[in-house]
Design a protein around this motif. Structure first.
Motif, PDB file in Angstrom:
ATOM      1  N   ARG A 144      -1.747   7.277  -9.349  1.00  0.00           N
ATOM      2  CA  ARG A 144      -2.155   7.333  -8.000  1.00  0.00           C
ATOM      3  C   ARG A 144      -1.063   7.408  -6.831  1.00  0.00           C
ATOM      4  O   ARG A 144      -1.258   8.111  -5.920  1.00  0.00           O
ATOM      5  CB  ARG A 144      -2.972   6.067  -7.501  1.00  0.00           C
ATOM      6  CG  ARG A 144      -4.365   6.232  -8.389  1.00  0.00           C
ATOM      7  CD  ARG A 144      -5.078   4.853  -8.309  1.00  0.00           C
ATOM      8  NE  ARG A 144      -6.358   4.930  -9.004  1.00  0.00           N
ATOM      9  CZ  ARG A 144      -7.228   3.921  -9.209  1.00  0.00           C
ATOM     10  NH1 ARG A 144      -6.952   2.795  -8.355  1.00  0.00           N
ATOM     11  NH2 ARG A 144      -8.378   3.968  -9.874  1.00  0.00           N
ATOM     12  N   LEU A 184      -0.414  -5.525  -9.123  1.00  0.00           N
ATOM     13  CA  LEU A 184      -0.962  -4.578  -8.339  1.00  0.00           C
ATOM     14  C   LEU A 184      -2.188  -3.890  -8.914  1.00  0.00           C
ATOM     15  O   LEU A 184      -3.365  -3.858  -8.440  1.00  0.00           O
ATOM     16  CB  LEU A 184      -0.001  -3.528  -7.698  1.00  0.00           C
ATOM     17  CG  LEU A 184      -0.461  -2.793  -6.642  1.00  0.00           C
ATOM     18  CD1 LEU A 184      -0.613  -3.538  -5.459  1.00  0.00           C
ATOM     19  CD2 LEU A 184       0.112  -1.491  -6.226  1.00  0.00           C
ATOM     20  N   ILE A 188      -5.360  -5.017  -6.926  1.00  0.00           N
ATOM     21  CA  ILE A 188      -5.505  -4.084  -5.720  1.00  0.00           C
ATOM     22  C   ILE A 188      -6.054  -2.928  -5.979  1.00  0.00           C
ATOM     23  O   ILE A 188      -7.076  -2.302  -5.791  1.00  0.00           O
ATOM     24  CB  ILE A 188      -4.517  -4.541  -4.721  1.00  0.00           C
ATOM     25  CG1 ILE A 188      -4.414  -5.855  -4.178  1.00  0.00           C
ATOM     26  CG2 ILE A 188      -4.360  -3.236  -3.754  1.00  0.00           C
ATOM     27  CD1 ILE A 188      -3.486  -5.980  -2.999  1.00  0.00           C
ATOM     28  N   PRO A 194     -10.446   0.645  -5.928  1.00  0.00           N
ATOM     29  CA  PRO A 194      -9.026   0.196  -5.204  1.00  0.00           C
ATOM     30  C   PRO A 194      -9.315  -0.482  -3.751  1.00  0.00           C
ATOM     31  O   PRO A 194     -10.076   0.225  -2.862  1.00  0.00           O
ATOM     32  CB  PRO A 194      -8.399   1.287  -5.152  1.00  0.00           C
ATOM     33  CG  PRO A 194      -9.543   2.472  -5.455  1.00  0.00           C
ATOM     34  CD  PRO A 194     -10.539   1.970  -6.139  1.00  0.00           C
ATOM     35  N   LYS A 195      -8.444  -1.283  -3.490  1.00  0.00           N
ATOM     36  CA  LYS A 195      -8.497  -2.091  -2.045  1.00  0.00           C
ATOM     37  C   LYS A 195      -7.232  -1.365  -1.271  1.00  0.00           C
ATOM     38  O   LYS A 195      -6.408  -2.097  -0.916  1.00  0.00           O
ATOM     39  CB  LYS A 195      -8.441  -3.454  -2.255  1.00  0.00           C
ATOM     40  CG  LYS A 195      -9.338  -4.095  -3.153  1.00  0.00           C
ATOM     41  CD  LYS A 195      -9.229  -5.724  -3.412  1.00  0.00           C
ATOM     42  CE  LYS A 195     -10.301  -6.258  -4.123  1.00  0.00           C
ATOM     43  NZ  LYS A 195      -9.902  -6.154  -5.606  1.00  0.00           N
ATOM     44  N   CYS A 196      -7.401  -0.162  -1.191  1.00  0.00           N
ATOM     45  CA  CYS A 196      -6.412   0.509  -0.156  1.00  0.00           C
ATOM     46  C   CYS A 196      -5.996  -0.118   0.937  1.00  0.00           C
ATOM     47  O   CYS A 196      -4.841   0.030   1.534  1.00  0.00           O
ATOM     48  CB  CYS A 196      -6.409   1.995  -0.151  1.00  0.00           C
ATOM     49  SG  CYS A 196      -7.009   2.921  -1.613  1.00  0.00           S
ATOM     50  N   CYS A 199      -3.391  -2.682   0.390  1.00  0.00           N
ATOM     51  CA  CYS A 199      -2.396  -2.558  -0.673  1.00  0.00           C
ATOM     52  C   CYS A 199      -0.910  -2.363   0.075  1.00  0.00           C
ATOM     53  O   CYS A 199      -0.891  -1.692   1.134  1.00  0.00           O
ATOM     54  CB  CYS A 199      -2.575  -1.229  -1.058  1.00  0.00           C
ATOM     55  SG  CYS A 199      -1.308  -0.658  -2.408  1.00  0.00           S
ATOM     56  N   LEU A 201       1.367  -0.468  -0.757  1.00  0.00           N
ATOM     57  CA  LEU A 201       1.825   0.613  -0.972  1.00  0.00           C
ATOM     58  C   LEU A 201       1.122   1.942   0.042  1.00  0.00           C
ATOM     59  O   LEU A 201       1.338   2.941  -0.199  1.00  0.00           O
ATOM     60  CB  LEU A 201       2.093   1.230  -2.550  1.00  0.00           C
ATOM     61  CG  LEU A 201       2.648   0.343  -3.433  1.00  0.00           C
ATOM     62  CD1 LEU A 201       2.564   0.724  -4.675  1.00  0.00           C
ATOM     63  CD2 LEU A 201       4.010  -0.047  -2.955  1.00  0.00           C
ATOM     64  N   ALA A 202       0.224   1.251   0.729  1.00  0.00           N
ATOM     65  CA  ALA A 202      -0.970   2.270   1.394  1.00  0.00           C
ATOM     66  C   ALA A 202       0.065   3.382   2.190  1.00  0.00           C
ATOM     67  O   ALA A 202      -0.455   4.385   2.240  1.00  0.00           O
ATOM     68  CB  ALA A 202      -1.702   1.525   1.967  1.00  0.00           C
ATOM     69  N   SER A 207      -2.812   8.854  -2.749  1.00  0.00           N
ATOM     70  CA  SER A 207      -4.290   8.704  -3.022  1.00  0.00           C
ATOM     71  C   SER A 207      -5.062   7.668  -1.999  1.00  0.00           C
ATOM     72  O   SER A 207      -6.170   7.393  -2.199  1.00  0.00           O
ATOM     73  CB  SER A 207      -4.474   8.015  -4.453  1.00  0.00           C
ATOM     74  OG  SER A 207      -3.770   9.069  -5.481  1.00  0.00           O
TER      75      SER A 207
HETATM   76  S1  SF4 Z   1      -3.114   2.767  -1.644  1.00  0.00           S
HETATM   77 FE1  SF4 Z   1      -2.669   3.862  -3.351  1.00  0.00          FE
HETATM   78  S2  SF4 Z   1      -1.893   2.261  -5.047  1.00  0.00           S
HETATM   79 FE2  SF4 Z   1      -2.794   1.287  -3.092  1.00  0.00          FE
HETATM   80  S3  SF4 Z   1      -4.724   0.730  -3.798  1.00  0.00           S
HETATM   81 FE3  SF4 Z   1      -4.985   2.903  -2.917  1.00  0.00          FE
HETATM   82  S4  SF4 Z   1      -4.731   4.168  -4.481  1.00  0.00           S
HETATM   83 FE4  SF4 Z   1      -3.895   2.310  -5.380  1.00  0.00          FE
END
Ligand code: SF4
Length: 295
Positions: A144, A184, A188, A194-196, A199, A201-202, A207
């Motif tokens: 992702r 992660l 997440i 997924p809990k974007c 997150c 890394l959002a 993705s």
């Molecule tokens: S932002 Fe990316 S890494 Fe984070 S939960 Fe969403 S899809 Fe996954």
């Protein structure tokens, strides 16, 4: 993109606490826990690992264990053949490597039951070596963040993920990095939802908020009386596990105890084949007196 700093910062506050994640990781404990984690949920392994290590505190103790000893201590984990392969790996390590878990991928791969994932996990978590560890959670997170995925099911191929992962793993903190990616993925960046929004890394993730939820169709397994074969195998072992010592149980009694009702004539062939497989896997032995856990 600097995923490492964001993820490791998040991990310092949100890491999951497991008995196999200790400051001075013993390679033997990593071998045992990673074998348990191959097909069993983390919560079950967290309960079973201290119990198992109390009985087999060193690799020499495990190497000396009989089949029945190790199967008994594998209670609640399922896939009992893994316990025998783990014991066989311990024996190989004692016989070939003086009881020291080798720090070399080729030597690890040569051990019974140790495949590409487990050997990489031992190199990383026991020796902090900078190798790529790919499990289901890690594959999902890397896919992702590497490229925009259309649905929650989409994954990149390992050939694509491995070079990408090699760039991401920090030079000195491979173990913490992989634990962070796994956490992660488990909490997440989950498979279905997924809990974007929360997150770490959002901001960098292509993705982010893009994934269309999809569910994988269930795999069909061979069943008996409506339940998968592996459940029945586990049940028969569970009955024998509770029987003390080396006493034999008649095969008809074993079935009745496991199933809660007697074996039907039409079910004989299936039952015989199942017992034969348990025997050839080294889990049980049978004589005219009945069956018991193997020595
Ligand atoms: S932002 Fe990316 S890494 Fe984070 S939960 Fe969403 S899809 Fe996954």
């Amino acid at each position: 993109m600097d995923y490492s700093r964001s993820l490791l910062r998040w991990y310092r506050k949100n890491s999951r606490d497991f008995p196999w994640r200790t400051a001075d990781t013993d390679p033997y404990v990593v071998l045992v826990s990673e074998t348990m984690l191959q097909q069993t949920q983390t919560s079950r392994v967290a309960e079973a690992l201290p119990r198992f290590l109390a009985v087999f505190p060193t690799i020499q103790d495990l190497a000396r264990a009989s089949n029945a000893d190790v199967i008994r201590q594998w209670q609640g984990m399922g896939y009992n053949s893994r316990a025998l392969r783990l014991r066989d790996a311990a024996r190989s390590i004692v016989e070939l490597h003086g009881g020291v878990v080798p720090c070399e991928m080729g030597l690890l791969r040569a051990l019974p039951g140790v495949g590409p994932y487990t050997s990489a996990a031992i190199m990383c978590f026991a020796f902090n070596k900078r190798v790529v560890v790919l499990d289901v959670n890690v594959r999902r997170v890397y896919s992702r963040i590497l490229a925009r995925q259309k649905t929650t099911l989409d994954l990149e191929l390992d050939e694509t993920l491995i070079p990408f992962a090699e760039q991401l793993i920090p030079a000195r903190n491979a173990s913490a990095w992989h634990h962070a990616v796994m956490d992660l993925g488990a909490t997440i960046c989950t498979a279905r939802a997924p809990k974007c929004g929360v997150c770490p890394l959002a901001e960098q993730c292509p993705s982010h908020d893009m994934l269309i939820p999809m569910t994988r169709p269930r795999r069909t397994e061979p069943t008996f009386r409506g339940e998968p074969q592996r459940i029945w195998r586990g049940r028969f072992i569970e009955v024998l596990r509770k029987i003390d010592g080396r006493s034999y149980t008649s095969i008809s009694k074993l079935f009745t105890l496991a199933a809660g009702s007697p074996l039907q004539r039409s079910e004989h062939e299936w039952y015989q084949q199942t017992l034969q497989r348990l025997t050839s896997d080294g889990l049980i032995v049978g004589t005219s007196k009945g069956v018991r856990l193997a020595d």
